[in-house]
Design a protein around this motif. Structure first.
Motif, short mmCIF file in Angstrom:
data_model
loop_
_atom_site.label_atom_id
_atom_site.label_comp_id
_atom_site.label_asym_id
_atom_site.label_seq_id
_atom_site.Cartn_x
_atom_site.Cartn_y
_atom_site.Cartn_z
N MET A 1 0.50 -1.18 -0.64
CA MET A 1 0.17 -0.23 -0.01
C MET A 1 1.03 1.39 0.03
N PHE A 2 0.38 2.53 -0.92
CA PHE A 2 1.22 3.54 -0.81
C PHE A 2 0.81 4.10 0.19
N ASN A 3 2.94 4.54 1.00
CA ASN A 3 2.14 5.49 2.46
C ASN A 3 2.64 6.75 2.31
N ILE A 4 1.41 7.06 1.87
CA ILE A 4 1.35 8.90 1.99
C ILE A 4 1.87 9.76 2.92
N ARG A 5 2.01 9.20 4.35
CA ARG A 5 2.71 10.05 5.64
C ARG A 5 4.36 10.21 4.45
N LYS A 6 4.74 8.80 4.21
CA LYS A 6 6.27 8.93 3.89
C LYS A 6 6.06 9.69 3.10
N TRP A 7 5.74 9.13 1.61
CA TRP A 7 5.90 9.87 0.40
C TRP A 7 5.94 11.50 0.72
N GLU A 10 9.05 13.47 2.89
CA GLU A 10 10.02 12.89 1.51
C GLU A 10 9.86 14.35 0.81
N LEU A 54 -9.12 9.67 8.03
CA LEU A 54 -8.16 10.27 7.13
C LEU A 54 -7.80 11.12 6.00
N ARG A 68 -11.00 8.09 0.82
CA ARG A 68 -10.10 8.36 0.37
C ARG A 68 -9.78 8.56 -1.28
N ARG A 71 -5.88 13.58 -4.43
CA ARG A 71 -4.62 13.90 -3.57
C ARG A 71 -4.27 14.73 -4.17
#
Length: 121
Positions: A1-7, A10, A54, A68, A71
Motif C-alpha cells: 500500500m502506498f504510504n502517503i505520510r512517508k511520501w 520525503e 483519513l 480517500r 490527493r
C-alpha cells in the motif's frame, strides 16, 4: 500500500533543502451546492474524501465519495491532482484521472455526485 505520510515527509524535506516551498491557498466550491465550500493551505499535500479521520478535506455527507478519493499536492510551483483509486474514479475537467495532472484555478474536480470548482491563490 502506498504510504502517503512517508511520501509527504520525503517531498517536504526535499523542498526545504532546495528552498522551493510552495503553499498556495486552495478553495474548493461545490458546483451544485453553493453552501459547501472548503479552504485549505496546501502544505505539500492534502487528501480529499469522505473519511474525516483519513482526509484533510472530508465530504462526509456524500456516500458516493470514497473514503480517500484523491490527493492534491505541490511540486515545482504547480498543483497536481492524483486519483487514489477509490470506489469511484476522479475526473479533472470531465477527463478521468489516470496519471497525475496539473490543476489550475477554474478547473473542476469531480467524483461520485460531487463537482468541485477549484481556486488556487
Amino acid at each position: 500500500m502506498f504510504n502517503i505520510r512517508k511520501w509527504f515527509v520525503e517531498k517536504r524535506e526535499k523542498k526545504k533543502e532546495t528552498g522551493m516551498e510552495y503553499e498556495p491557498l486552495i478553495r474548493l466550491r461545490d458546483v451544485h451546492n453553493k453552501t459547501r465550500e472548503y479552504e485549505y493551505r496546501l502544505q505539500g499535500c492534502m487528501v480529499i474524501g469522505r473519511a474525516p479521520d483519513l482526509c484533510d478535506v472530508a465530504i462526509v455527507e456524500e456516500p458516493t465519495v470514497s473514503g480517500r478519493q484523491c490527493r492534491l499536492y505541490t511540486e515545482e510551483g504547480k498543483v497536481y491532482l492524483m486519483d487514489l483509486e477509490g470506489t469511484n474514479p476522479t475526473y479533472h475537467n470531465n477527463e478521468k484521472v489516470v496519471d497525475d495532472v496539473v490543476v489550475r484555478s477554474g478547473d473542476v474536480i469531480s467524483f461520485g455526485e460531487v463537482d468541485l470548482y477549484i481556486e488556487i491563490k
